[in-house]
Scaffold this motif. Structure first.
Motif, mmCIF file in Angstrom:
data_model
loop_
_atom_site.group_PDB
_atom_site.id
_atom_site.type_symbol
_atom_site.label_atom_id
_atom_site.label_comp_id
_atom_site.label_asym_id
_atom_site.label_seq_id
_atom_site.Cartn_x
_atom_site.Cartn_y
_atom_site.Cartn_z
ATOM 1 N N UNK A 175 20.575 36.111 36.671
ATOM 2 C CA UNK A 175 19.959 37.405 36.952
ATOM 3 C C UNK A 175 20.538 38.096 38.187
ATOM 4 N N UNK A 176 21.011 37.327 39.138
ATOM 5 C CA UNK A 176 21.531 37.942 40.368
ATOM 6 C C UNK A 176 22.695 38.889 40.070
ATOM 7 N N UNK A 177 23.431 38.635 39.031
ATOM 8 C CA UNK A 177 24.531 39.520 38.648
ATOM 9 C C UNK A 177 24.011 40.838 38.082
ATOM 10 N N UNK A 178 22.825 40.817 37.494
ATOM 11 C CA UNK A 178 22.233 42.037 36.930
ATOM 12 C C UNK A 178 21.782 43.009 38.013
ATOM 13 N N UNK A 179 21.621 42.540 39.224
ATOM 14 C CA UNK A 179 21.188 43.404 40.334
ATOM 15 C C UNK A 179 22.325 44.264 40.877
ATOM 16 N N UNK A 180 23.551 43.946 40.498
ATOM 17 C CA UNK A 180 24.715 44.696 40.977
ATOM 18 C C UNK A 180 24.900 45.944 40.124
ATOM 19 N N UNK A 181 25.207 47.046 40.768
ATOM 20 C CA UNK A 181 25.494 48.306 40.071
ATOM 21 C C UNK A 181 26.995 48.354 39.779
ATOM 22 N N UNK A 182 27.369 47.868 38.606
ATOM 23 C CA UNK A 182 28.760 47.843 38.176
ATOM 24 C C UNK A 182 29.203 49.258 37.821
ATOM 25 N N UNK A 183 30.467 49.591 38.046
ATOM 26 C CA UNK A 183 30.948 50.927 37.686
ATOM 27 C C UNK A 183 31.147 51.013 36.173
ATOM 28 N N UNK A 184 31.613 52.150 35.688
ATOM 29 C CA UNK A 184 31.768 52.382 34.252
ATOM 30 C C UNK A 184 32.730 51.382 33.601
ATOM 31 N N UNK A 185 33.631 50.809 34.393
ATOM 32 C CA UNK A 185 34.575 49.812 33.880
ATOM 33 C C UNK A 185 34.055 48.387 34.025
ATOM 34 N N UNK A 186 32.805 48.242 34.491
ATOM 35 C CA UNK A 186 32.226 46.910 34.667
ATOM 36 C C UNK A 186 32.744 46.202 35.902
ATOM 37 N N UNK A 187 33.166 46.985 36.898
ATOM 38 C CA UNK A 187 33.736 46.430 38.128
ATOM 39 C C UNK A 187 32.921 46.843 39.341
ATOM 40 N N UNK A 188 33.091 46.076 40.415
ATOM 41 C CA UNK A 188 32.496 46.407 41.706
ATOM 42 C C UNK A 188 33.566 46.180 42.774
ATOM 43 N N UNK A 189 33.667 47.097 43.775
ATOM 44 C CA UNK A 189 34.625 46.859 44.856
ATOM 45 C C UNK A 189 34.186 45.664 45.691
ATOM 46 N N UNK A 190 35.152 44.861 46.083
ATOM 47 C CA UNK A 190 34.880 43.662 46.882
ATOM 48 C C UNK A 190 35.765 43.678 48.118
ATOM 49 N N UNK B 142 40.747 44.709 50.130
ATOM 50 C CA UNK B 142 39.772 45.169 49.159
ATOM 51 C C UNK B 142 40.370 44.937 47.777
ATOM 52 N N UNK B 143 39.534 44.463 46.878
ATOM 53 C CA UNK B 143 39.962 44.258 45.489
ATOM 54 C C UNK B 143 38.758 44.532 44.595
ATOM 55 N N UNK B 144 38.905 44.281 43.316
ATOM 56 C CA UNK B 144 37.831 44.521 42.354
ATOM 57 C C UNK B 144 37.361 43.216 41.750
ATOM 58 N N UNK B 145 36.083 43.179 41.392
ATOM 59 C CA UNK B 145 35.522 42.011 40.715
ATOM 60 C C UNK B 145 34.746 42.477 39.496
ATOM 61 N N UNK B 146 34.761 41.650 38.452
ATOM 62 C CA UNK B 146 33.879 41.859 37.317
ATOM 63 C C UNK B 146 32.843 40.724 37.333
ATOM 64 N N UNK B 147 31.954 40.698 36.366
ATOM 65 C CA UNK B 147 30.900 39.675 36.347
ATOM 66 C C UNK B 147 31.486 38.267 36.356
ATOM 67 N N UNK B 148 32.489 38.056 35.522
ATOM 68 C CA UNK B 148 33.080 36.723 35.416
ATOM 69 C C UNK B 148 33.730 36.294 36.729
ATOM 70 N N UNK B 149 34.498 37.191 37.348
ATOM 71 C CA UNK B 149 35.185 36.811 38.590
ATOM 72 C C UNK B 149 34.187 36.537 39.714
ATOM 73 N N UNK B 150 33.105 37.311 39.758
ATOM 74 C CA UNK B 150 32.101 37.080 40.793
ATOM 75 C C UNK B 150 31.369 35.761 40.558
#
Length: 134
Positions: A3-18, A31-39
């Protein structure tokens, strides 16, 4: 996935800046990008794993250079749309240019000036890898 991954506001491509930050000095390394799997994998493995947009695949930081980022702490900003990874940068080099940080240029007098020296020649880092950077 948790569930902790559901709290993240992913962008339209399913990514978040890291943002990778040195856990001791506080210096921003990259700075790089992460998706659910990478996080999820970053948390599971205790090391930074990003999503490479250019290659369209997971990118384990250090898989080519040997400069692994060991995870110490993970933070989420107030809008839940940016991740900060507090890391230990093994080898002291985060940037594919051979510098400690990707943020090595400072704006001064109308121009970008390089203020950080190259620690290790990038050609020596990637000479057997067939890539110019990760």
């Amino acid at each position: 996935m948790s569930n902790w991954l559901d709290e993240i506001h992913w962008n339209a491509d399913g990514l978040v800046p890291a943002i990778a930050q040195d856990h001791k000095s506080g210096r921003i390394l990259m700075m790089a990008w992460m998706n659910r799997e990478s996080l999820q994998l970053t948390v599971d493995e205790g090391r930074a794993i990003y999503w490479s947009r250019s290659r369209g695949k997971l990118w384990r930081k250090g898989e080519e250079s040997g400069h692994v980022q060991k995870l110490h702490e993970l933070r989420l900003d107030c809008d839940a749309d940016v991740i900060v990874l507090q890391v230990e940068q093994l080898g002291g080099i985060a940037c594919h240019t051979g510098r400690e940080s990707c943020f090595y240029r400072v704006y001064r007098d109308g121009a970008w000036q390089t203020v950080d020296a190259v620690i290790k020649d990038p050609h020596a880092i990637y000479e057997h890898k067939g890539h110019s950077h990760e």
